[in-house]
Design a protein around this motif. Structure first.
Motif, PDB file in Angstrom:
ATOM      1  N   ALA A 322       0.827  -1.210   0.000  1.00 23.56           N
ATOM      2  CA  ALA A 322       0.000   0.000   0.000  1.00 23.56           C
ATOM      3  C   ALA A 322       0.857   1.253   0.000  1.00 23.56           C
ATOM      4  O   ALA A 322       0.452   2.292  -0.550  1.00 23.56           O
ATOM      5  CB  ALA A 322      -0.940  -0.002   1.205  1.00 23.56           C
ATOM      6  N   ASP A 323       2.026   1.205   0.610  1.00 21.67           N
ATOM      7  CA  ASP A 323       2.913   2.362   0.618  1.00 21.67           C
ATOM      8  C   ASP A 323       3.477   2.638  -0.773  1.00 21.67           C
ATOM      9  O   ASP A 323       3.836   3.772  -1.093  1.00 21.67           O
ATOM     10  CB  ASP A 323       4.073   2.147   1.591  1.00 21.67           C
ATOM     11  N   VAL A 324       3.610   1.574  -1.587  1.00 20.77           N
ATOM     12  CA  VAL A 324       4.174   1.732  -2.926  1.00 20.77           C
ATOM     13  C   VAL A 324       3.088   2.155  -3.914  1.00 20.77           C
ATOM     14  O   VAL A 324       3.270   3.076  -4.702  1.00 20.77           O
ATOM     15  CB  VAL A 324       4.842   0.417  -3.395  1.00 20.77           C
ATOM     16  N   HIS A 325       1.942   1.458  -3.865  1.00 20.24           N
ATOM     17  CA  HIS A 325       0.817   1.851  -4.727  1.00 20.24           C
ATOM     18  C   HIS A 325      -0.487   1.353  -4.101  1.00 20.24           C
ATOM     19  O   HIS A 325      -0.824   0.166  -4.191  1.00 20.24           O
ATOM     20  CB  HIS A 325       0.962   1.277  -6.140  1.00 20.24           C
ATOM     21  N   PRO A 326      -1.242   2.259  -3.481  1.00 22.90           N
ATOM     22  CA  PRO A 326      -2.489   1.862  -2.799  1.00 22.90           C
ATOM     23  C   PRO A 326      -3.491   1.197  -3.734  1.00 22.90           C
ATOM     24  O   PRO A 326      -4.205   0.277  -3.326  1.00 22.90           O
ATOM     25  CB  PRO A 326      -3.027   3.192  -2.261  1.00 22.90           C
ATOM     26  N   GLY A 327      -3.553   1.656  -4.984  1.00 21.30           N
ATOM     27  CA  GLY A 327      -4.522   1.089  -5.916  1.00 21.30           C
ATOM     28  C   GLY A 327      -4.258  -0.373  -6.193  1.00 21.30           C
ATOM     29  O   GLY A 327      -5.192  -1.194  -6.216  1.00 21.30           O
ATOM     30  N   LEU A 378      -9.802   0.309 -12.090  1.00 21.66           N
ATOM     31  CA  LEU A 378      -9.854  -0.385 -10.800  1.00 21.66           C
ATOM     32  C   LEU A 378      -8.758   0.085  -9.838  1.00 21.66           C
ATOM     33  O   LEU A 378      -8.977   0.170  -8.634  1.00 21.66           O
ATOM     34  CB  LEU A 378      -9.747  -1.895 -11.016  1.00 21.66           C
ATOM     35  N   ALA A 379      -7.589   0.365 -10.377  1.00 17.62           N
ATOM     36  CA  ALA A 379      -6.460   0.765  -9.525  1.00 17.62           C
ATOM     37  C   ALA A 379      -6.350   2.276  -9.388  1.00 17.62           C
ATOM     38  O   ALA A 379      -5.455   2.769  -8.682  1.00 17.62           O
ATOM     39  CB  ALA A 379      -5.156   0.209 -10.092  1.00 17.62           C
ATOM     40  N   GLU A 380      -7.250   2.996 -10.078  1.00 13.67           N
ATOM     41  CA  GLU A 380      -7.226   4.461 -10.041  1.00 13.67           C
ATOM     42  C   GLU A 380      -5.831   4.983 -10.382  1.00 13.67           C
ATOM     43  O   GLU A 380      -5.182   5.693  -9.611  1.00 13.67           O
ATOM     44  CB  GLU A 380      -7.678   4.982  -8.672  1.00 13.67           C
ATOM     45  N   THR A 381      -5.376   4.597 -11.565  1.00 11.53           N
ATOM     46  CA  THR A 381      -4.022   4.949 -11.993  1.00 11.53           C
ATOM     47  C   THR A 381      -4.036   5.391 -13.442  1.00 11.53           C
ATOM     48  O   THR A 381      -5.058   5.280 -14.137  1.00 11.53           O
ATOM     49  CB  THR A 381      -3.069   3.750 -11.809  1.00 11.53           C
ATOM     50  N   ASP A 382      -2.904   5.899 -13.900  1.00 13.97           N
ATOM     51  CA  ASP A 382      -2.736   6.343 -15.272  1.00 13.97           C
ATOM     52  C   ASP A 382      -1.469   5.698 -15.820  1.00 13.97           C
ATOM     53  O   ASP A 382      -0.361   6.068 -15.424  1.00 13.97           O
ATOM     54  CB  ASP A 382      -2.634   7.867 -15.329  1.00 13.97           C
ATOM     55  N   LEU A 383      -1.617   4.726 -16.718  1.00  9.48           N
ATOM     56  CA  LEU A 383      -0.460   3.987 -17.230  1.00  9.48           C
ATOM     57  C   LEU A 383       0.388   4.809 -18.205  1.00  9.48           C
ATOM     58  O   LEU A 383       1.457   4.358 -18.609  1.00  9.48           O
ATOM     59  CB  LEU A 383      -0.933   2.691 -17.911  1.00  9.48           C
ATOM     60  N   LYS A 384      -0.087   6.012 -18.529  1.00 10.65           N
ATOM     61  CA  LYS A 384       0.743   6.886 -19.365  1.00 10.65           C
ATOM     62  C   LYS A 384       1.723   7.689 -18.520  1.00 10.65           C
ATOM     63  O   LYS A 384       2.638   8.323 -19.032  1.00 10.65           O
ATOM     64  CB  LYS A 384      -0.154   7.830 -20.173  1.00 10.65           C
ATOM     65  N   ASP A 385       1.549   7.632 -17.200  1.00  7.01           N
ATOM     66  CA  ASP A 385       2.416   8.341 -16.252  1.00  7.01           C
ATOM     67  C   ASP A 385       3.581   7.426 -15.861  1.00  7.01           C
ATOM     68  O   ASP A 385       3.382   6.358 -15.272  1.00  7.01           O
ATOM     69  CB  ASP A 385       1.589   8.733 -15.018  1.00  7.01           C
ATOM     70  N   GLY A 386       4.806   7.826 -16.182  1.00  5.06           N
ATOM     71  CA  GLY A 386       5.979   6.997 -15.891  1.00  5.06           C
ATOM     72  C   GLY A 386       6.145   6.696 -14.419  1.00  5.06           C
ATOM     73  O   GLY A 386       6.533   5.586 -14.032  1.00  5.06           O
ATOM     74  N   ASN A 387       5.867   7.655 -13.551  1.00  6.87           N
ATOM     75  CA  ASN A 387       5.988   7.428 -12.110  1.00  6.87           C
ATOM     76  C   ASN A 387       4.966   6.401 -11.635  1.00  6.87           C
ATOM     77  O   ASN A 387       5.263   5.540 -10.800  1.00  6.87           O
ATOM     78  CB  ASN A 387       5.802   8.746 -11.362  1.00  6.87           C
ATOM     79  N   GLU A 388       3.750   6.452 -12.178  1.00  7.37           N
ATOM     80  CA  GLU A 388       2.724   5.466 -11.829  1.00  7.37           C
ATOM     81  C   GLU A 388       3.150   4.065 -12.272  1.00  7.37           C
ATOM     82  O   GLU A 388       2.974   3.085 -11.539  1.00  7.37           O
ATOM     83  CB  GLU A 388       1.394   5.834 -12.484  1.00  7.37           C
TER      84      GLU A 388
END
Length: 409
Positions: A322-327, A378-388
């Protein structure tokens, strides 16, 4: 001393009229007479490998040879290709020192054939002396090998000097550590038979490399093989030695219910033996990552661990997805479609190359894009974002290491 033992075993064989073989209390070959006539695979293997396999040892121990005070007649075993035998325990003041073995397929031999010669008492004294000398030499070498893994640089330097002065190593030079890790049911401590199997694999590998070009030691749940000195003509690389150690481990644990599998960890080379403790730490960590991640294979090198080099050094208290990626942590906790998680990991492993991912998963590009879009939702993320992408990738690998993510592959 070896000449005395050879004389005794030859005399025993001549008196009884059949081949004889002497083992020490750990069932390592000590001496044997000339062999003619009927011989099973177990006897052949004992002579060729100079030791009994752990599977056969466990079978004999179930028969009761360790507790015996008198000759024991052992039954045959078709599964092990084992003929009937007479086993004569050799003791000195009730201390078990070893065994004399005779193959007796027709059951005509008796304990009186042995006792009448008076040679067993002579053998007990010879084995006692051999045992004392061997234990002293082995203890000296084992203690030196152990101190090479200590935290004290002064202690390690002193140990290297002692090994060189005793002629136990060819010389100092580049040193690489290999760790042989046993994986047992439920993570319990290895039993005695498993530890003997571990040492047999280490010794067999060391003999092949050269006994003065390597050192070995057995620790609580793993064994260590230290390769030392410059690579001369014909000397194997650490990778070749690791493969051989793996082969010997598979041979040694065959048939043992107390060992599920093994992992060999390979550290990186260090300038000399006194610095090998760093290579040992890497090899041990590699082996333990291999225990957690069977997909990495039976031989795991520190140089090939990738991101697991960093993750494996974190304390368990800090391994929080969760600390690395909560989604992603939510997807794992809610047991989202494993197909989506597998697709995401493949996509990230391939640096976000959609074409390569679709080919590897044998998907139409439209299907892949649908899955990736669903993952973003589902993960509330953006795969176009390098940091994500970086955080998701780290979280997936962390999930593998901690066991929260267990893909079928």
């Amino acid at each position: 001393m070896q000449g005395e033992l050879q004389r005794i075993v030859d005399a025993l064989a001549a008196h009884v009229g059949r081949p004889a073989l002497i083992e020490d209390r750990r069932q390592r070959l000590v001496a044997y007479s000339e062999h003619t006539g009927l011989m099973d695979d177990v006897r052949k293997a004992s002579i060729l490998r100079r030791q009994t396999t752990p599977e056969v040892m466990a079978w004999f121990r179930d028969v009761g040879i360790l507790e015996a005070r008198e000759p024991v007649r052992t039954p045959p075993s078709a599964e092990l290709d084992l003929l009937p035998r007479v086993c004569v325990p050799v003791r000195h003041h009730d201390l078990l020192l070893g065994f004399v073995w005779f193959i007796d397929p027709d059951g005509t031999m008796t304990g009186a054939d042995i006792e009448a010669t008076g040679l067993v008492s002579e053998l007990s004294l010879a084995l006692y002396r051999e045992n004392l000398l061997g234990e002293l030499a082995s203890r000296r070498e084992t203690e030196a090998a152990r101190t090479l893994l200590s935290d004290s640089e002064t202690t390690r330097d002193r140990s290297v000097r002692a090994l060189r002065e005793a002629g136990l190593i060819v010389g100092d030079g580049p040193a690489t550590a290999l760790v042989a890790q046993l994986v047992t049911p439920g993570g319990q401590a290895p039993d005695e038979t498993a530890r003997i199997a571990l040492e047999q694999a280490l010794v067999s590998t060391r003999r092949w490399i050269g006994t003065r070009e390597a050192l070995h030691v057995v620790r609580d749940d793993h064994g260590v093989l230290l390769l030392c000195g410059d690579r001369g003509a014909g000397r194997p690389s650490p990778e070749v030695a690791a493969k051989l150690l793996d082969d010997n481990l598979q041979q040694a644990i065959r048939g043992l219910a107390s060992v599920e599998r093994t992992v060999v960890g390979v550290g990186q080379a260090r300038p000399g033996l006194a610095d090998a403790v760093g290579s040992y730490a890497e090899a041990l960590q590699s082996a333990r990552v291999g225990v957690r991640l069977p997909a990495l294979g039976r031989v795991v090198s520190w140089s090939g661990l990738g991101i697991y080099r960093v993750l494996s050094r974190l304390d368990d208290r800090h391994l929080d997805i969760a600390d690395v990626h909560p989604g992603l942590e939510r997807l794992l906790r809610e047991q989202a479609n494993p197909v989506l998680l597998d697709t995401l990991e493949r996509y990230l492993d391939l640096a976000g190359n959609a074409h390569a991912t679709a080919e590897q998963l044998r998907l139409h590009r439209t299907t892949l894009y649908y899955r990736l879009q669903r993952i973003e939702e589902l993960a509330e993320t953006d795969l176009k974002d390098g940091n994500e992408r970086l955080c998701l990738h780290l979280a997936l690998k962390l999930g593998r290491l901690t066991g929260h993510y267990r893909p079928e592959g």
